[in-house]
Design an enzyme around this catalytic site. Structure first.
Site, short mmCIF file in Angstrom:
data_model
loop_
_atom_site.label_atom_id
_atom_site.label_comp_id
_atom_site.label_asym_id
_atom_site.label_seq_id
_atom_site.Cartn_x
_atom_site.Cartn_y
_atom_site.Cartn_z
N HIS A 1 32.42 -18.03 45.15
CA HIS A 1 33.35 -18.80 44.33
C HIS A 1 34.34 -17.92 43.57
O HIS A 1 35.27 -18.42 42.96
CB HIS A 1 32.58 -19.75 43.38
CG HIS A 1 31.97 -19.11 42.18
ND1 HIS A 1 30.60 -18.91 42.06
CD2 HIS A 1 32.50 -18.65 41.03
CE1 HIS A 1 30.34 -18.35 40.88
NE2 HIS A 1 31.47 -18.19 40.25
N ASP B 1 26.51 -18.61 47.87
CA ASP B 1 27.48 -18.16 46.87
C ASP B 1 27.58 -16.64 46.83
O ASP B 1 27.51 -16.02 45.77
CB ASP B 1 27.14 -18.70 45.48
CG ASP B 1 28.35 -18.64 44.55
OD1 ASP B 1 29.47 -18.41 45.05
OD2 ASP B 1 28.18 -18.80 43.32
N SER C 1 30.68 -13.67 36.90
CA SER C 1 30.32 -14.09 38.26
C SER C 1 30.40 -12.93 39.24
O SER C 1 31.41 -12.23 39.30
CB SER C 1 31.28 -15.18 38.75
OG SER C 1 30.86 -16.45 38.35
#
Length: 528
Positions: free
Chosen positions: A101, A133, A208
């Site tokens: 992402h 992910d 992230s």
């Protein structure tokens, strides 16, 4: 818990907000490794958490993404700009692991290595995995300081460090914590993995893709990717476990995507509209999703006839991908919400084409009869007493029956009835409403479960019905009784004919017919 977890790219639910690209610069971290701090003399990997910064990257992604607004899909926002994520170098040749992402669908990527705040290093995405992910980037040049994977996943109470660049700040950040739960739930709105590591080393948007490190030897025990929604009042964060990530990363660095169609998105359930599916924030150019004609802002409702996102996670989407090869032709149904258009097509096959709405089909089958306008409904989801049947119905149809009925021969039929007045719906043509029933006894079929309203209504006959999950017939009866209402009846079966379903909707206004369309989109049989 899965409905209350947020991605930690910049802009919590903006799932594609960190990308990379730019010119190579040796000062960006590809210089002499002797300046990287204490290194393992055997493997060459950094083994001291106090000096890991040279092996950590800040990834800036630029592009345009279509996101649901704060008020749901009715307030869509087009986001143009740059977001930021983190990553870890895992090989001296410049292999970086981060989150899918962070990179998928971005127009450009800039990767800043270690202490370098101004000169990005060129990098290209080798492979991505939507369901895990994860993504792998190859940086230009070599001789990079790097980190090693942990030999095994950590147990509870192990000291860990989260490192990266939260909030897009170029200043390197380290936070401390422990592993709170070794195997937490791995199903989230944007990924589906067997489990995650739950820890309390604070991470924020921008973390992230950054590593979670063992405090003792700086090995990577996980890849950070999620935080609890602050509204829960909990202070827990989540990482993809090293054992799960390592094997996937090895495939990605070979240039192979894993469990990916080229979508950067999230599972949504919009209560106001009743829309359920996978919201597409951006699409990777040249991917199966791009070739099928899927666009940012689309909602993928079904793949291979199966509804997606019904539990608020990507589990259904990813289970389908796990059951097929990357090149398999998969049917797909998409709602282009901005245009109020439904499209059908295939991944690795025929591109999307508009399909007629059920409103149009009912209108064309109603012999030219017309209904009065009506005020649009809001919907609610209901389930029968057995748990087999689920459907979205107007909240105004509040007289609801969910008990199983037994016929004269002793066969049981789970059912749902919803109307402003359930008995009035059953006894007259004057009350709007719906019924949804299932036969698992093998007694009812598409041919023998059709309703006959010929004494009070007109019809032009049944037409074929196929929504991708169930196939059978649709028949519209019109000019029914003094109210001149319409009754639409669907009788259908799944591909294996394991059971038969019947849906009946009685409409007095155009709003009732539009409610029928949402009923058709949402009705399902829970078989597992």
């Amino acid at each position: 818990m899965t409905r209350r977890m947020l991605a930690v790219a910049l802009g919590a639910l903006t799932l594609v907000t960190a990308c990379g690209g730019g010119d190579d610069d040796d000062s960006g971290g590809s210089g002499e490794t002797s300046e990287a701090g204490d290194e393992d003399s055997t493997s060459g990997a950094i083994n001291d958490v106090d000096v890991v910064q040279p092996a950590i990257v800040r990834i800036v992604a630029s592009g345009t993404f279509i996101e649901p607004g704060e008020e749901g899909i009715s307030s869509v926002a087009e986001v143009t700009g740059a977001g930021s994520g983190s990553g870890a170098i895992i090989d001296p040749s410049g292999i970086v692991v981060t989150n899918n992402h962070v990179v998928t669908g971005a127009a450009s990527l800039e990767v800043f290595v270690g202490e370098n705040e101004t000169d990005p290093v060129s990098g290209r995405v080798l492979g991505v995995s939507e369901c895990n992910d994860l993504a792998v980037i190859d940086l230009e040049g070599d001789g990079y300081p790097y980190l090693a994977w942990a030999d095994e996943n950590p147990g509870t109470n192990v000291d860990v460090r989260a490192v990266g660049f939260p909030l897009g700040d170029p200043e390197f950040t380290v936070t401390s914590g422990i592993v709170s739960k070794a195997e937490a739930d791995g199903d989230t709105p944007w990924a589906s993995i067997p489990f995650t590591i739950e820890h309390d080393a604070n991470i924020q948007p921008g973390n992230s893709g950054g590593p979670l490190l063992n405090a003792d030897d700086a090995t990577i025990v996980g890849i950070n990717y999620a935080t609890n929604d602050p509204g829960t009042g909990q202070n827990q964060f989540f990482a993809i476990a090293a054992d799960e990530a390592r094997d996937i990363v090895e495939q990605l660095r070979e240039g192979d995507d894993v469990l990916a169609l080229g979508v950067n998105g999230q599972a949504i359930y919009d209560e106001e509209s009743g829309v359920v599916g996978v919201w597409v924030s951006s699409v990777e150019t040249g991917s199966p999703a791009s070739d099928a004609g899927i666009e940012p802002g689309d909602i993928i409702e079904r793949i291979e006839g199966l509804p997606l996102g019904t539990d608020g996670t990507m589990k259904d989407y990813c289970d389908i991908l796990r059951s097929h090869d990357a090149t398999d032709v998969l049917s797909v149904q998409v709602l282009r919400f901005a245009e109020n258009a439904r499209l059908e097509g295939e991944f690795n096959g025929d591109p999307l084409q508009p399909v007629a709405s059920i409103v149009d089909e009912v209108a064309s089958a109603a012999g030219g009869s017309t209904l009065a306008e009506g005020e649009a409904y809001e919907d609610t989801t209901i389930q029968d007493d057995t748990g087999l049947l689920v459907v979205d119905v107007p909240t105004a149809w509040a007289d609801i029956r969910t008990e199983t009925v037994t016929d004269d021969e002793g066969f049981e039929y789970p059912q749902i009835i919803a109307a402003p007045d359930a008995q009035g719906f059953l006894d007259t043509y004057d009350v709007p409403g719906m019924s949804f029933a299932i036969d698992v006894n093998g007694v009812k079929t598409v041919d023998n479960w059709a309703s006959d309203f010929s004494a009070d209504c007109a019809t032009d006959g049944a037409v074929p019905y196929d929504d991708g999950a169930y196939a059978g017939t649709l028949e519209v009866w019109y000019d029914c009784g003094p109210a001149a209402s319409q009754v639409a009846v669907i009788v259908a079966q799944p591909p294996g004919d394991e059971f038969t379903v019947r849906v009946v909707v009685q409409a007095l206004t155009t709003a009732d017919v539009e409610a029928f369309e949402r009923i058709i989109q949402s009705f399902r049989v829970v078989t597992e």
